[in-house]
Write a protein that holds these residues in place. Structure first.
Motif, mmCIF file in Angstrom:
data_model
loop_
_atom_site.group_PDB
_atom_site.id
_atom_site.type_symbol
_atom_site.label_atom_id
_atom_site.label_comp_id
_atom_site.label_asym_id
_atom_site.label_seq_id
_atom_site.Cartn_x
_atom_site.Cartn_y
_atom_site.Cartn_z
ATOM 1 N N LEU A 116 2.458 5.881 -14.694
ATOM 2 C CA LEU A 116 2.793 4.983 -13.578
ATOM 3 C C LEU A 116 2.978 5.785 -12.304
ATOM 4 N N PRO A 117 2.900 5.133 -11.136
ATOM 5 C CA PRO A 117 3.248 5.842 -9.895
ATOM 6 C C PRO A 117 4.665 6.393 -10.022
ATOM 7 N N THR A 118 4.885 7.613 -9.517
ATOM 8 C CA THR A 118 6.158 8.272 -9.803
ATOM 9 C C THR A 118 7.352 7.562 -9.181
ATOM 10 N N TRP A 119 7.165 6.983 -7.978
ATOM 11 C CA TRP A 119 8.321 6.294 -7.371
ATOM 12 C C TRP A 119 8.732 5.107 -8.217
ATOM 13 N N LEU A 120 7.708 4.401 -8.774
ATOM 14 C CA LEU A 120 7.994 3.250 -9.630
ATOM 15 C C LEU A 120 8.675 3.723 -10.917
ATOM 16 N N PHE A 184 4.696 7.729 -0.807
ATOM 17 C CA PHE A 184 3.793 7.446 0.311
ATOM 18 C C PHE A 184 2.746 8.546 0.469
ATOM 19 N N GLY A 185 2.197 8.986 -0.643
ATOM 20 C CA GLY A 185 1.150 9.990 -0.572
ATOM 21 C C GLY A 185 1.638 11.408 -0.341
ATOM 22 N N PHE A 186 2.960 11.584 -0.261
ATOM 23 C CA PHE A 186 3.508 12.930 -0.073
ATOM 24 C C PHE A 186 4.115 13.395 -1.389
ATOM 25 N N THR A 187 3.652 14.531 -1.884
ATOM 26 C CA THR A 187 4.091 14.968 -3.205
ATOM 27 C C THR A 187 5.147 16.067 -3.084
#
Lengths: 383, 268
Positions: A116-120, A184-187
């Motif tokens: 999953l997306p990491t923030w989620l 937001f695309g920043f890792t």
């Protein structure tokens, strides 16, 4: 300080609250405002000056502070002892890894990951920790004080068993790697970004995530503790029977606080995992639960400030001792025999717990709060 | 004298009789209450008296749901209270004070009184944690009412002080105020003036009389000070060894031979 005490007197009367503009100038006059301002600038600037070791130590303390705030709401404010806090930290940390990680093979284990997306994944991990607390909450609602402490001990053993044996989820003894957070695309990983001629690695970037998470967690907890739920929680701690008679549903509140405190532990777990970049099962044992209890006792039971102060004290002490082990008497470098820094710090905060209980019942936070307390009566005017 | 402030809107203040029917409480072989019955008429002060160990506090604990009756029922109007949890009974409008103080010592008087507003307020973890405007509005509205009640009991100057720093008599007043903050229909007072100075006794007695007269709240009073009981009570129930031995108006009870015997012992 003298002007604030002089002003405090008329405000005790039930005069209507002054307009917002006045309270703003009031705030400008308070030394506390400047202390907060200077502290925030310092905290924001630290990644530009500190090396990785200290940033990691600081991040570690921030994560601990979030977990300790949660435990302090349960144990300090509601009087419900929990020995199972490490379990919920583990739920948060591992849930994040499982939800965010890709399926892979590591050390001979086929690891399951949902990708999953990491923030989620981070948000879901916190909710899962809350859900785990919810599963336990029928017990947490019915047992009081020390009895709950004994029941939550079971969680530690169950947790350790699962962590070591559910290899496809947890990676077993060796644990599993933690996917870096990306927002937001920043890792927030180790690829270097140069900001103002300072190379930013994962610690520098995560520092700001940690600050925001701690600030939000602290503000939320303070709102809860100073509001209606906080009064009900303190009533349950101080006079359980009276709390019920005053209309507080005691069991429901105990269960609710338990879930909330599990979610705080889950968030702390996610942050810890991100800092460590690897989760290992050993870490989430009984000692960790005891350390969290030590934090809130040393810092001060029942308050957010107490939890934060205690968390920084307990988690930074071993790091400081390790770093300066050469120059400290009696403490030797790890692995050279003699008193290792880890042991030395454990003795020290053991002593600190005893000293605080004997001489400073309000905890270390009381020392700092003693001065700003003088301005407290002003609050009545602001309300 | 100040009159009691009228409660805010939205509170159910219809009076109802509190009916206790054949209540028996047993603790492992000890019968603390044995078939006790009495009725508290709406808007009256009903005193429950008796020597130490007569079962007065047990009776209160049954009324407020802290103890469960082994047999018998308690009704408020037509609602049965027996078997309900304490917070549910509180939600129906039964408030009580405790014989020994049950105030958090470090909380301010304002916070203690606000706790009494618990059943009338709604803000939960999320609303207060996120500092939603609804929570702030609710807090402010109820704080206004708390100030009124503090003024009514004469503690408006002590609102910001920790309850534990007040003299004992005033702490008992805070407890009374906290119970009043619940906007109750029935108020159970367990020895409200014990341990007070003469001045505080007078003030508390007048507060109690005023609560009945201007708010129409039914009051059940356990008290050892017979002067106050005789002055305030409309009806008296006398307990001895868990049994109701007499009841009626203060004057009737005073001359009842069974009561005299219970207090002074049997004649030789």
């Amino acid at each position: 300080m003298s002007d604030t005490t002089a002003e405090a007197a008329p405000l005790v009367t039930t005069a209507p609250a002054p307009g917002g503009a006045e309270s703003f100038t009031d705030r400008l006059r308070r030394p506390r405002t400047y202390a907060v301002l200077i502290a925030s600038v310092l905290l924001l600037a630290l990644p530009f000056y500190l090396d990785r070791f200290w940033l990691q130590a600081g991040l570690f303390a921030m994560a601990a502070a979030i977990g300790a705030i949660g435990l302090n709401m349960l144990t300090g404010a509601t009087g419900q002892l929990s020995m199972g806090h490490a379990f919920f930290l583990a739920v948060g940390a591992y849930s994040y890894c499982i939800l965010a990680g890709e399926s892979s093979t590591e050390n001979g284990h086929a690891l399951t990951g949902l990708g999953l997306p990491t923030w989620l994944a981070a948000i879901l991990a916190v909710l899962l920790a809350g859900a785990a607390g919810g599963v336990f909450s029928p017990i947490a609602g019915r047992l009081r004080g020390a009895y709950l402490g004994i029941a939550t001990l079971a969680l530690i053993f169950i947790g350790q068993h699962i962590l070591f044996n559910a290899g496809s989820l947890t990676g077993g003894y060796n644990g599993r790697a933690v996917p870096p957070l990306s927002l937001f695309g920043f890792t927030f990983d180790d690829t270097e970004v140069v900001v103002a001629a300072v190379p930013f690695g994962s610690s520098e970037k995560l520092w700001y995530v940690g600050l925001v998470a701690l600030l939000l967690a602290a503000l939320f907890a303070r709102g809860v503790l100073r509001g209606r739920p906080g009064r009900a929680m303190n009533a349950i701690r101080d006079h359980r029977i009276a709390a019920g008679v005053m209309g507080v549903p005691v069991a429901r509140y105990r269960a609710g606080v338990f879930v909330l405190s599990s979610m705080y532990a889950g968030l702390a777990g996610v942050l810890l995992a991100l800092v460590f970049q690897r989760t290992v099962p050993e870490y989430f044992g009984m000692i960790l639960s005891l350390e969290y209890l030590a934090m809130i006792v040393i810092g001060g039971l029942g308050s957010v400030a107490g939890a934060v102060v205690g968390a920084f004290f307990v988690s930074l002490l071993p790091q400081v001792l390790t770093h300066y082990s050469d120059s400290l008497p009696l403490v030797s470098a790890p692995g050279t025999g003699g008193l290792a820094p880890g042991e030395a710090s454990r003795y020290l905060y053991g002593a600190a717990v005893v000293a605080v209980v004997l001489f400073l019942p309000g905890g270390l936070a009381r020392l700092g709060i003693a001065l700003p307390r003088v301005t407290r009566p002003k609050k009545s005017g602001e309300k | 004298m100040k009159t009691a402030p009228a409660p805010g809107t939205g509170t159910d203040n219809t009076t109802a009789a509190l009916t206790v029917t054949d209540v028996t409480v047993r603790f492992a072989g000890l019968t603390a209450l044995d078939g006790v019955s009495f009725t508290v008429e709406p808007g009256s002060v009903h005193a429950v008296i008796g020597p130490n160990g007569a079962g007065k506090s047990t009776c209160f604990n049954v009324l407020s749901g802290v103890y469960r009756a082994s047999a018998g029922t308690v009704h408020l109007g037509t609602t049965e209270l027996t078997g309900l949890a304490p917070h549910t009974i509180a939600g129906l409008g039964v408030a009580r004070t405790f014989q020994n103080l049950a105030l958090p010592p470090h909380a301010t008087v304002a916070d203690s009184l606000l706790l009494g507003r618990h059943r009338l307020t709604r803000s939960g973890f999320i609303a207060t944690g996120l500092r939603l405007p609804s929570a702030a509005r609710e807090e402010k509205r109820h704080l206004d009412r708390v100030r009124e009640i503090a003024e009514f009991i004469g503690l408006e100057k002590a609102l910001e002080r920790p309850a534990g720093s007040l003299p004992y008599g005033q702490q008992k007043l805070v407890e009374l105020g906290r119970a009043l903050c619940m906007e109750p229909r029935v108020l159970l007072l367990d020895e409200p003036i014990a341990g007070m100075t003469a001045d505080e006794r007078r003030r508390t007695a007048s507060v109690v009389a005023n609560v009945r007269d201007s708010l129409g709240i039914s009051i059940v009073l356990v008290e050892h000070d017979m002067g106050v009981v005789m002055r305030l009570a409309d009806a008296v129930t006398v307990l001895d060894f868990g049994r109701r031995i007499a009841g009626g108006t203060p004057a009737e009870v005073q001359n009842d031979p069974a009561v005299v015997q219970a207090y002074l012992g049997a004649p030789e």
